[in-house]
Each structure stands twice: as structure tokens, then as C-alpha cells.
Design an enzyme around this catalytic site. Structure first.
Site, PDB file in Angstrom:
ATOM      1  N   GLY A  63       0.668  -0.945  -0.303  1.00 52.87           N
ATOM      2  CA  GLY A  63      -0.306   0.074   0.017  1.00 52.87           C
ATOM      3  C   GLY A  63       0.591   1.275  -0.280  1.00 52.87           C
ATOM      4  O   GLY A  63       0.165   2.230  -0.155  1.00 52.87           O
ATOM      5  N   CYS A  64       2.195   0.799   0.605  1.00 50.28           N
ATOM      6  CA  CYS A  64       2.844   1.960   0.444  1.00 50.28           C
ATOM      7  C   CYS A  64       3.131   2.969  -1.561  1.00 50.28           C
ATOM      8  O   CYS A  64       3.702   1.474  -2.084  1.00 50.28           O
ATOM      9  CB  CYS A  64       4.437   2.166   1.173  1.00 50.28           C
ATOM     10  SG  CYS A  64       4.053   2.180   2.774  1.00 50.28           S
ATOM     11  N   GLU A  65       3.600   3.621  -1.147  1.00 50.20           N
ATOM     12  CA  GLU A  65       3.832   3.999  -3.181  1.00 50.20           C
ATOM     13  C   GLU A  65       5.590   4.060  -3.468  1.00 50.20           C
ATOM     14  O   GLU A  65       5.884   3.509  -4.365  1.00 50.20           O
ATOM     15  CB  GLU A  65       3.698   5.265  -3.652  1.00 50.20           C
ATOM     16  CG  GLU A  65       3.850   6.275  -4.789  1.00 50.20           C
ATOM     17  CD  GLU A  65       3.157   6.889  -5.001  1.00 50.20           C
ATOM     18  OE1 GLU A  65       4.514   7.884  -4.841  1.00 50.20           O
ATOM     19  OE2 GLU A  65       2.262   7.586  -4.950  1.00 50.20           O
ATOM     20  N   SER A  66       6.397   4.083  -1.841  1.00 47.59           N
ATOM     21  CA  SER A  66       7.873   3.578  -1.587  1.00 47.59           C
ATOM     22  C   SER A  66       7.673   2.064  -1.347  1.00 47.59           C
ATOM     23  O   SER A  66       6.533   1.701  -1.272  1.00 47.59           O
ATOM     24  CB  SER A  66       8.964   4.612  -0.922  1.00 47.59           C
ATOM     25  OG  SER A  66       8.167   6.108  -1.231  1.00 47.59           O
TER      26      SER A  66
END
Length: 151
Positions: A63-66
Site C-alpha cells: 500500500g506504500c508508493e515507496s
């Protein structure tokens, strides 16, 4: 994600330094977004990097872009975390979450309200929707570890 195949040594899971806690206080005291952003970036620099062998897919926060990794260890009923990210701002934001949750009981962490916490710092509306989603995913992962206390 709750059972990574390789886990850092239990000795690495410890209370946070006074320097990290003070850095969070500086973010809260900053008067404008630019100052807060700079302090968040500095906070990220205070978090030790995760060894390469622990930057594994099964420890990544989905769920983290990074790219972001999270590990958990429970000591005497208290939860301890190690986190890292490839993005400096995300690592600083992780630091905010670590200060809120490190060494806390299951009950305290399960009652943690990430939206209210970030509003306290004046970050609501300042972060992009994808950053907000990533932080929410990280906060949810921190809480999820309290349900999987066998790790």
C-alpha cells in the site's frame, strides 16, 4: 507480511533514542509546512538503515508508493518495531509512527488513531493521497502485528 522469512536480531528492537523523540517535538513546534517537511526529513536521517538482507518482499508494507519495510518484536508485553524506506520523506513519517508506538502495549497500539495523530502535527491535507494511503497502510501493519503476538 506478518511473518517475514528473515528477522533482525532481537537486540535491535529497543526503545527509541531521546534524539528521535526530540526530533518529533521539533516537527510539532514548526510553524509552517516547509519547516515541518525539513524536520521530517531530518527525523528520517536519525532512523538507522535496515541491513540489505532484511529488505525482503515479505517484510514490505503493501500500500506504500515507496518501498517500506517493517519488522516487529514483542518484549515483556511491549511492542517494538524496526522500519525503513527507500524514500526520505516516508522514512521520516515512519519515525513519527515509531515514536507513537514503540514500546507500547497491545491495547495502546490498537487504540492509536493515525488520522488524529497526524492532524496534531498539521500534516492533514499536506500529504498527497498516495502518501496518506501509504501511512495508513503502515499504521495498519503496526496494529496488525499486535494481533500476531507470536512474532
Amino acid at each position: 507480511m506478518l511473518n517475514p522469512s528473515a528477522v533482525p536480531s532481537p537486540q535491535l528492537f529497543s526503545p527509541l533514542s531521546d534524539e528521535l523523540v526530540e526530533a518529533v517535538n521539533l516537527i510539532e513546534q514548526a510553524h509552517n509546512w516547509q519547516d515541518k517537511y525539513r524536520q521530517i526529513m531530518l527525523l528520517g536521517k536519525l532512523i538507522p538503515p535496515l541491513a540489505v538482507e532484511f529488505k525482503q518482499a515479505d517484510a514490505q508494507v503493501k500500500g506504500c508508493e515507496s518501498q517500506a519495510w517493517l519488522y516487529h518484536y514483542m518484549i515483556n508485553g511491549q511492542h517494538f518495531y524496526i522500519a525503513d524506506s527507500d524514500a526520505r520523506i516516508v522514512k521520516g513519517l515512519m519515525g513519527l509512527l515509531l515514536v507513537a508506538c514503540q514500546g507500547k502495549s497491545t491495547n495502546k497500539i490498537q487504540q492509536f488513531d493515525v488520522k488524529q495523530y497526524f492532524a496534531r502535527f498539521g500534516l492533514s491535507g499536506q500529504l498527497s493521497p498516495s502518501r496518506t494511503n501509504g501511512l495508513t497502510a503502515l499504521a495498519q501493519a503496526i496494529v496488525a502485528y499486535t494481533h500476531d503476538v507470536g512474532t
